[in-house]
Design a protein around this motif. Structure first.
Motif, PDB file in Angstrom:
ATOM      1  N   ILE A 847       0.839  -1.200   0.000  1.00 43.71           N
ATOM      2  CA  ILE A 847       0.000   0.000   0.000  1.00 43.71           C
ATOM      3  C   ILE A 847       0.877   1.254   0.000  1.00 43.71           C
ATOM      4  O   ILE A 847       0.582   2.242  -0.685  1.00 43.71           O
ATOM      5  CB  ILE A 847      -0.958  -0.011   1.204  1.00 43.71           C
ATOM      6  N   GLU A 848       1.956   1.199   0.766  1.00 39.81           N
ATOM      7  CA  GLU A 848       2.871   2.355   0.810  1.00 39.81           C
ATOM      8  C   GLU A 848       3.439   2.634  -0.582  1.00 39.81           C
ATOM      9  O   GLU A 848       3.559   3.787  -1.008  1.00 39.81           O
ATOM     10  CB  GLU A 848       4.003   2.088   1.810  1.00 39.81           C
ATOM     11  N   GLY A 849       3.778   1.572  -1.322  1.00 38.41           N
ATOM     12  CA  GLY A 849       4.297   1.739  -2.678  1.00 38.41           C
ATOM     13  C   GLY A 849       3.265   2.351  -3.604  1.00 38.41           C
ATOM     14  O   GLY A 849       3.569   3.220  -4.425  1.00 38.41           O
ATOM     15  N   ILE A 850       2.011   1.889  -3.468  1.00 39.01           N
ATOM     16  CA  ILE A 850       0.924   2.429  -4.303  1.00 39.01           C
ATOM     17  C   ILE A 850       0.700   3.896  -3.977  1.00 39.01           C
ATOM     18  O   ILE A 850       0.522   4.735  -4.867  1.00 39.01           O
ATOM     19  CB  ILE A 850      -0.368   1.614  -4.095  1.00 39.01           C
ATOM     20  N   ASP A 851       0.722   4.226  -2.676  1.00 36.54           N
ATOM     21  CA  ASP A 851       0.495   5.608  -2.263  1.00 36.54           C
ATOM     22  C   ASP A 851       1.553   6.544  -2.845  1.00 36.54           C
ATOM     23  O   ASP A 851       1.244   7.683  -3.244  1.00 36.54           O
ATOM     24  CB  ASP A 851       0.488   5.712  -0.736  1.00 36.54           C
ATOM     25  N   LYS A 852       2.803   6.065  -2.906  1.00 33.62           N
ATOM     26  CA  LYS A 852       3.864   6.893  -3.491  1.00 33.62           C
ATOM     27  C   LYS A 852       3.595   7.171  -4.967  1.00 33.62           C
ATOM     28  O   LYS A 852       3.779   8.295  -5.448  1.00 33.62           O
ATOM     29  CB  LYS A 852       5.217   6.201  -3.330  1.00 33.62           C
ATOM     30  N   ARG A 853       3.153   6.126  -5.680  1.00 29.22           N
ATOM     31  CA  ARG A 853       2.876   6.314  -7.111  1.00 29.22           C
ATOM     32  C   ARG A 853       1.702   7.269  -7.317  1.00 29.22           C
ATOM     33  O   ARG A 853       1.728   8.128  -8.203  1.00 29.22           O
ATOM     34  CB  ARG A 853       2.566   4.972  -7.774  1.00 29.22           C
ATOM     35  N   LEU A 854       0.654   7.095  -6.506  1.00 29.09           N
ATOM     36  CA  LEU A 854      -0.525   7.942  -6.675  1.00 29.09           C
ATOM     37  C   LEU A 854      -0.262   9.382  -6.233  1.00 29.09           C
ATOM     38  O   LEU A 854      -0.968  10.312  -6.662  1.00 29.09           O
ATOM     39  CB  LEU A 854      -1.700   7.363  -5.891  1.00 29.09           C
ATOM     40  N   ALA A 855       0.737   9.586  -5.360  1.00 31.75           N
ATOM     41  CA  ALA A 855       1.091  10.946  -4.927  1.00 31.75           C
ATOM     42  C   ALA A 855       1.982  11.649  -5.939  1.00 31.75           C
ATOM     43  O   ALA A 855       2.232  12.856  -5.836  1.00 31.75           O
ATOM     44  CB  ALA A 855       1.792  10.888  -3.566  1.00 31.75           C
ATOM     45  N   ASN A 856       2.471  10.885  -6.930  1.00 31.42           N
ATOM     46  CA  ASN A 856       3.358  11.434  -7.955  1.00 31.42           C
ATOM     47  C   ASN A 856       2.504  12.003  -9.093  1.00 31.42           C
ATOM     48  O   ASN A 856       1.901  11.274  -9.868  1.00 31.42           O
ATOM     49  CB  ASN A 856       4.270  10.313  -8.488  1.00 31.42           C
ATOM     50  N   ASP A 857       2.437  13.326  -9.191  1.00 31.47           N
ATOM     51  CA  ASP A 857       1.616  13.977 -10.220  1.00 31.47           C
ATOM     52  C   ASP A 857       2.030  13.556 -11.623  1.00 31.47           C
ATOM     53  O   ASP A 857       1.199  13.466 -12.540  1.00 31.47           O
ATOM     54  CB  ASP A 857       1.707  15.503 -10.098  1.00 31.47           C
ATOM     55  N   ASN A 858       3.309  13.314 -11.801  1.00 39.70           N
ATOM     56  CA  ASN A 858       3.829  12.909 -13.108  1.00 39.70           C
ATOM     57  C   ASN A 858       3.203  11.576 -13.545  1.00 39.70           C
ATOM     58  O   ASN A 858       2.801  11.395 -14.692  1.00 39.70           O
ATOM     59  CB  ASN A 858       5.349  12.767 -13.030  1.00 39.70           C
ATOM     60  N   VAL A 868      -4.085   3.962 -13.809  1.00 42.06           N
ATOM     61  CA  VAL A 868      -4.228   4.690 -12.543  1.00 42.06           C
ATOM     62  C   VAL A 868      -5.382   4.095 -11.724  1.00 42.06           C
ATOM     63  O   VAL A 868      -5.247   3.866 -10.516  1.00 42.06           O
ATOM     64  CB  VAL A 868      -4.472   6.193 -12.806  1.00 42.06           C
ATOM     65  N   GLU A 869      -6.496   3.834 -12.390  1.00 41.32           N
ATOM     66  CA  GLU A 869      -7.654   3.282 -11.699  1.00 41.32           C
ATOM     67  C   GLU A 869      -7.347   1.884 -11.165  1.00 41.32           C
ATOM     68  O   GLU A 869      -7.798   1.504 -10.079  1.00 41.32           O
ATOM     69  CB  GLU A 869      -8.862   3.234 -12.633  1.00 41.32           C
ATOM     70  N   ARG A 870      -6.541   1.121 -11.912  1.00 44.56           N
ATOM     71  CA  ARG A 870      -6.169  -0.216 -11.459  1.00 44.56           C
ATOM     72  C   ARG A 870      -5.356  -0.126 -10.168  1.00 44.56           C
ATOM     73  O   ARG A 870      -5.500  -0.954  -9.263  1.00 44.56           O
ATOM     74  CB  ARG A 870      -5.384  -0.939 -12.557  1.00 44.56           C
ATOM     75  N   GLU A 871      -4.476   0.859 -10.045  1.00 43.92           N
ATOM     76  CA  GLU A 871      -3.688   1.057  -8.824  1.00 43.92           C
ATOM     77  C   GLU A 871      -4.602   1.382  -7.642  1.00 43.92           C
ATOM     78  O   GLU A 871      -4.418   0.867  -6.538  1.00 43.92           O
ATOM     79  CB  GLU A 871      -2.660   2.186  -9.028  1.00 43.92           C
ATOM     80  N   ARG A 872      -5.601   2.233  -7.892  1.00 48.08           N
ATOM     81  CA  ARG A 872      -6.534   2.604  -6.819  1.00 48.08           C
ATOM     82  C   ARG A 872      -7.362   1.398  -6.373  1.00 48.08           C
ATOM     83  O   ARG A 872      -7.625   1.224  -5.184  1.00 48.08           O
ATOM     84  CB  ARG A 872      -7.443   3.733  -7.298  1.00 48.08           C
ATOM     85  N   GLU A 873      -7.754   0.588  -7.348  1.00 49.13           N
ATOM     86  CA  GLU A 873      -8.530  -0.612  -7.034  1.00 49.13           C
ATOM     87  C   GLU A 873      -7.700  -1.590  -6.218  1.00 49.13           C
ATOM     88  O   GLU A 873      -8.197  -2.202  -5.264  1.00 49.13           O
ATOM     89  CB  GLU A 873      -9.012  -1.264  -8.337  1.00 49.13           C
ATOM     90  N   LYS A 874      -6.414  -1.752  -6.580  1.00 52.25           N
ATOM     91  CA  LYS A 874      -5.512  -2.629  -5.818  1.00 52.25           C
ATOM     92  C   LYS A 874      -5.380  -2.138  -4.379  1.00 52.25           C
ATOM     93  O   LYS A 874      -5.381  -2.938  -3.435  1.00 52.25           O
ATOM     94  CB  LYS A 874      -4.126  -2.669  -6.481  1.00 52.25           C
ATOM     95  N   ARG A 875      -5.306  -0.823  -4.213  1.00 52.27           N
ATOM     96  CA  ARG A 875      -5.177  -0.271  -2.863  1.00 52.27           C
ATOM     97  C   ARG A 875      -6.405  -0.608  -2.023  1.00 52.27           C
ATOM     98  O   ARG A 875      -6.286  -1.019  -0.861  1.00 52.27           O
ATOM     99  CB  ARG A 875      -4.987   1.244  -2.923  1.00 52.27           C
ATOM    100  N   ARG A 876      -7.612  -0.426  -2.619  1.00 58.22           N
ATOM    101  CA  ARG A 876      -8.844  -0.739  -1.894  1.00 58.22           C
ATOM    102  C   ARG A 876      -8.884  -2.224  -1.516  1.00 58.22           C
ATOM    103  O   ARG A 876      -9.303  -2.596  -0.423  1.00 58.22           O
ATOM    104  CB  ARG A 876     -10.061  -0.369  -2.746  1.00 58.22           C
ATOM    105  N   GLU A 877      -8.460  -3.066  -2.438  1.00 57.10           N
ATOM    106  CA  GLU A 877      -8.443  -4.507  -2.200  1.00 57.10           C
ATOM    107  C   GLU A 877      -7.487  -4.862  -1.069  1.00 57.10           C
ATOM    108  O   GLU A 877      -7.814  -5.677  -0.193  1.00 57.10           O
ATOM    109  CB  GLU A 877      -8.024  -5.219  -3.501  1.00 57.10           C
ATOM    110  N   PHE A 878      -6.296  -4.265  -1.054  1.00 61.20           N
ATOM    111  CA  PHE A 878      -5.298  -4.559  -0.012  1.00 61.20           C
ATOM    112  C   PHE A 878      -5.760  -4.069   1.351  1.00 61.20           C
ATOM    113  O   PHE A 878      -5.538  -4.733   2.372  1.00 61.20           O
ATOM    114  CB  PHE A 878      -3.946  -3.923  -0.365  1.00 61.20           C
ATOM    115  N   VAL A 879      -6.405  -2.895   1.396  1.00 65.25           N
ATOM    116  CA  VAL A 879      -6.924  -2.372   2.663  1.00 65.25           C
ATOM    117  C   VAL A 879      -7.969  -3.332   3.230  1.00 65.25           C
ATOM    118  O   VAL A 879      -7.976  -3.633   4.432  1.00 65.25           O
ATOM    119  CB  VAL A 879      -7.528  -0.965   2.469  1.00 65.25           C
ATOM    120  N   ASP A 880      -8.840  -3.847   2.343  1.00 65.14           N
ATOM    121  CA  ASP A 880      -9.874  -4.796   2.766  1.00 65.14           C
ATOM    122  C   ASP A 880      -9.240  -6.068   3.330  1.00 65.14           C
ATOM    123  O   ASP A 880      -9.685  -6.596   4.361  1.00 65.14           O
ATOM    124  CB  ASP A 880     -10.780  -5.125   1.582  1.00 65.14           C
ATOM    125  N   LYS A 881      -8.186  -6.555   2.688  1.00 68.47           N
ATOM    126  CA  LYS A 881      -7.505  -7.771   3.160  1.00 68.47           C
ATOM    127  C   LYS A 881      -6.856  -7.547   4.521  1.00 68.47           C
ATOM    128  O   LYS A 881      -6.892  -8.411   5.402  1.00 68.47           O
ATOM    129  CB  LYS A 881      -6.455  -8.217   2.144  1.00 68.47           C
TER     130      LYS A 881
END
Length: 897
Positions: A847-858, A868-881
């Motif tokens: 999740i920390e790795g995903i957050d870094k990517r999503l915080a990168n405007d570039n 981008v949406e796939r990364e957000r979906e993965k984050r939601r899935e990992f939080v649920d797990k």
């Protein structure tokens, strides 16, 4: 309990070989004309005699077989008439192709009589292929009644009908614009023309106005027909051309002067608003030509080449080669205004697979309006029902706008038209046989019309001609009208509508009461099955791999009413697994010993002696019997298989069989006898319910388990019916009991899930405690605790309404209780804490790795939106797990880690 004598797995080929011949030899497929039973009749949509089995045939004939077997079990005298169609164009084309490739002969080399002898030889050699293949599917056709549309009796019916309609003024011969196939060299009805969207060109040509330096621009998609132009039309209200009405233009290349005239048919918005008129090669142009007395100049031969009227520079050219040469000539003369890309609908010959040519030709026609009116009314009145009913609208539209039917074909194979011409005075006589004397000049010298009838002219009589109409035949009185028709919606006009017309006209009765329209079978990508796409499996190969029952069940199971079917061979695993599920249940039952007494009848059985699970399965069986029967009565075959599958797999096998094991392996012999009786009653009904769609495996198991009676076959067994209220009360069946049992199963599922959460294999026996919150539920659990233990594979199951857990113990919640799974002795708690903690930490890092990517405007601005949406979906899935892991950890230790 004893060892089973049955094979460990179902072997379809052995059962299929054993039972089909047995059914046929014993006459189980044959309808008796002298029976007093109520009849149920189906006539098969006759496949082309040239045909081989396709998945479309599999679907269509499986549906018919379901209906026939079901109605037979319901006590009706069934008759399913098989047969084949002579298929005029298709068969003649095949034989002509064979003669050309193998013997370098044409039909004209042989002459009509010799050629027809060769076709009959070919038919006898190859024509029975599809009939033999249908047997491998297990269909219960009445084979002694097999018919062919050129059989003597059927041919006699065709002649009768032609003469009848001619005398009534409904058949006439006339010169009209028809569809012409340049490959088959025959006329086609409108229904035999397939319109395809085609990318082509729209050519704009300049036609010089006579005596001026001006010209009119005409647009056409068929430049080759300009050689037959005899006029140019404009709209009478088009101010651009009003002064030119009555003038003439000089037709390029041909140098023929043709008139400019006004007609409302012209679309002012299309092209320049000026239309070239070729009466011999376009139906609308022909109508204008008749109206304005234009010359009719045919510029084509029957094979699509240009004739002498096209001029010496074009005569003999193929129509498309002529097109190219005309365009080149006009370009050289500066008479091409422009050429546009143009997509339009082009009519193709259904059999010849080439664009048809509108052609003025003398042909035979049936006047359809008088026949259509009563046929339209019986559908509107609901005397004939369509399934799905959305096809009624299509039928009504066609019938309300019906055109006369072109019935003559320029072929040799088929029913020759019974029209005779006097060789002296050319008097026309329509009769079943050649007249002995001309009524006008008394000559005895006649020749018969060369044409044959459209294949559909014999097919529209099929429902009654197969029973030897117009003879006074016992079969006709017994089995006509038929009851159901199963066919494809693509022939609703070709066949269904015409059969309704014919039935009403010639017998005074509707030919059937219900029409079921099948779905279109496509591959997994949605493409229509086709040999050219290499996506059309050979059903015989599928049967060899999976078995006939598996294929039959699967094509119905995956066919929702009114929707296309997405088929792949792999989906036949559904049917094969279902057959094996039945086999395994039967094998388990066989191991329990001999058949229980009075297994086919529950009379005398008391609810006092039955467990809650027994009452539950009987009530479920009662419900599904009513529901399935209703589905079949409403032609909802998909629901029929869906409900069967759900009941057998999920209710009977997964729950009841497992519940029964606890009794069969127990020490209570009196209870064992009662449960065996319920098992046999239920399973024998299951086999009968499934039999119409899976005849082979059900017959095999009906015999293996000893359910078969003196009749000798499940085919002759009685269709299950709902229990009466008195029996239901006597057995103690109720919705309340069903609810309690299902809640018990729900709690058992929760207990099984607890195992999965902690990776405890089902093979390991562990302890459970159930805390009921309803006294009725407590009573139910205690009354059959052995089955609960068996379902959970538990070492012990304690039922304690006062139970209070100490510490964190994993639990599951049900409507009427809770189930606890103490972990002491079941797992190594410390190891499990480490395993779950490691998983949680890995997910946290991810999740920390995903957050870094999503915080990168570039990244967010440049990466595709889907990424981008796939990364957000993965984050939601990992939080649920992680949340679920925290919950599991909280049950292992006093506080979360």
């Amino acid at each position: 309990m004893s060892d089973s004598t049955m094979a460990k797995a179902y072997v379809p080929s052995a059962a299929e070989a054993r039972w089909y011949g047995e059914w046929e030899n014993r006459g189980y497929f044959n309808g008796a004309a002298d029976s007093e039973k109520k009849t149920y009749t189906i006539v098969i949509p006759p496949p082309n005699v040239t045909g081989i089995l396709t998945l479309g045939h599999v679907l269509n004939n499986t549906l018919q077989d379901i209906l026939i077997r079901w109605e037979k079990m319901r006590g009706r005298e069934v008759c399913w008439v098989p047969g084949t169609d002579h298929a005029g164009i298709a068969t003649q084309s095949k034989v002509e192709a064979y003669l050309k490739s193998e013997e370098s002969l044409s039909r004209y080399d042989l002459g009509r009589e010799k050629f027809l002898e060769r076709v009959w030889e070919w038919k006898e050699k190859y024509g029975g292929t599809i009939i033999r293949q249908l047997r491998s599917l297990g269909v219960s056709c009445d084979w002694p009644r097999e018919r062919f549309t050129l059989d003597d009796n059927l041919s006699d019916a065709v002649l009768d009908v032609f003469v009848h309609l001619y005398k009534k003024g409904l058949i006439y011969k006339g010169k009209r614009m028809i569809n012409w196939c340049p490959v088959s060299h025959t006329a086609l009805s409108d229904e035999e023309v397939i319109h395809k969207s085609t990318k082509g060109s729209l050519w704009h040509f300049r036609y010089p106005i006579t005596g001026t330096d001006r010209y009119l621009v005409v647009a056409t998609t068929r430049p080759e027909t300009m050689l037959g132009d005899t006029g140019v039309a404009v709209h009478p209200d088009d101010p651009r051309y009003s002064e030119l009405i009555g003038a003439t233009v000089d037709l390029p290349i041909v140098n023929r002067t043709i008139p400019v005239f006004a007609d409302d048919y012209v679309d002012r918005e299309f092209g320049s608003g000026v239309v070239k008129v070729t009466p011999a090669h376009d139906p609308n142009d022909y109508e204008m030509g008749v109206k304005h007395k234009l010359d009719v100049i045919d510029v084509m031969n029957p094979d699509g080449t240009m004739n002498g009227n096209a001029g010496k520079n074009f005569a003999g050219l193929d129509r498309y080669e002529c097109r190219k040469r005309i365009v080149k000539t006009l370009e050289d003369q500066g008479l091409v205004e422009k050429i546009d890309d143009y997509e339009h609908q082009v009519g193709y010959s259904e059999r010849g697979h080439v664009p048809v040519e509108p052609r003025l030709s003398e042909q035979w026609f049936v006047r359809m309006e008088p026949l259509a009116a009563p046929a339209l009314q019986v559908v509107k009145d609901g005397k004939i029902r369509f399934h799905p009913d959305r096809w009624v609208k299509t039928y009504n539209h066609w019938m309300e706008n019906i055109k006369d039917w072109c019935i003559s074909r320029q072929l040799w194979w088929g029913h020759r038209i019974p029209a005779y011409y006097c060789n002296e005075c050319n008097e026309l006589v329509v009769a079943k046989e050649c007249p002995k004397q001309c009524p006008s000049c008394q000559s005895t010298n006649f020749h018969q019309d060369e044409d044959v009838l459209d294949t559909w002219f014999s097919s529209w009589l099929w429902p009654f001609s197969v029973f030897n109409w117009p003879q006074d035949d016992p079969d006709l009185h017994r089995f006509y009208p038929t009851q159901s028709l199963v066919t494809g919606p693509d022939i609703i006009f070709f066949w269904v509508a015409r059969m309704i017309m014919a039935g009403l006209e010639f017998t005074g009765e509707i030919p059937f009461s219900d029409v079921y329209f099948t779905s279109i079978i496509r591959d997994d990508k949605g493409q229509k099955l086709s040999k050219s796409l290499n996506n059309s499996p050979d059903p015989l190969d599928v049967i060899a791999t999976y078995g006939a029952d598996a294929l039959r069940f699967t094509v119905i199971y995956i066919a929702p009413v009114g929707q296309d079917i997405r088929y792949s061979n792999e989906k036949c695993e559904i049917g094969r697994n279902f057959a094996n599920k039945l086999w395994n249940a039967a094998r388990f039952r066989e191991m329990q010993g001999k058949l229980s007494d009075d297994w086919s009848d529950l009379a005398g059985t008391s609810g006092k002696n039955l467990r809650a699970d027994d009452k539950w399965i009987l009530n479920q069986l009662n419900t599904v019997t009513v529901s399935i029967t209703n589905s079949l009565e409403n032609f909802d075959f998909h629901s029929y298989t869906l409900e069967l599958y759900e009941f057998v797999w999920n209710q009977f096998c997964d729950w009841y069989v497992e519940s029964a094991k606890a009794v069969f392996y127990g020490a209570d012999e009196s209870l064992r006898i009662e449960v065996l009786r319920v098992f046999d009653f239920t399973f024998s009904a299951i086999l009968r319910l499934i039999h119409p769609v899976m005849p082979f495996v059900t017959e095999e198991l009906f015999h293996n388990l000893g359910y078969v009676d003196e009749s000798g076959s499940i085919m002759l067994a009685t269709w299950p019916t709902a229990l009466d209220n008195e029996t239901i009360n006597e057995l103690g069946l109720s919705a309340e009991n069903d609810n309690m049992v299902e809640e018990k199963f729900s709690l058992i599922k929760a207990g099984r899930n607890l195992r999965g959460n902690y990776n405890i294999p089902f093979s390991k026996k562990i302890a459970y405690t159930i805390k009921p919150t309803d006294p009725r539920f407590e009573c139910l659990l205690n009354s059959d605790l052995d089955s609960v233990r068996a379902h959970l594979n538990a070492e012990t199951v304690v039922v304690d309404e006062a139970y209070t857990p100490t510490g964190s113990i994993p639990s599951g919640v049900g409507k009427y209780g809770l189930i606890f799974m103490p972990l002491s002795g079941a797992i190594d708690v410390d190891s499990e804490v480490q395993r779950l903690s490691k998983q949680r930490d890995e997910l946290t890092a991810a999740i920390e790795g995903i957050d870094k990517r999503l915080a990168n405007d570039n990244f967010v601005s440049r990466a595709p939106a889907a990424v981008v949406e796939r990364e957000r979906e993965k984050r939601r899935e990992f939080v649920d797990k992680i949340q679920r892991l925290e919950g599991l950890l909280s049950e292992l230790v006093p506080c979360p880690r």
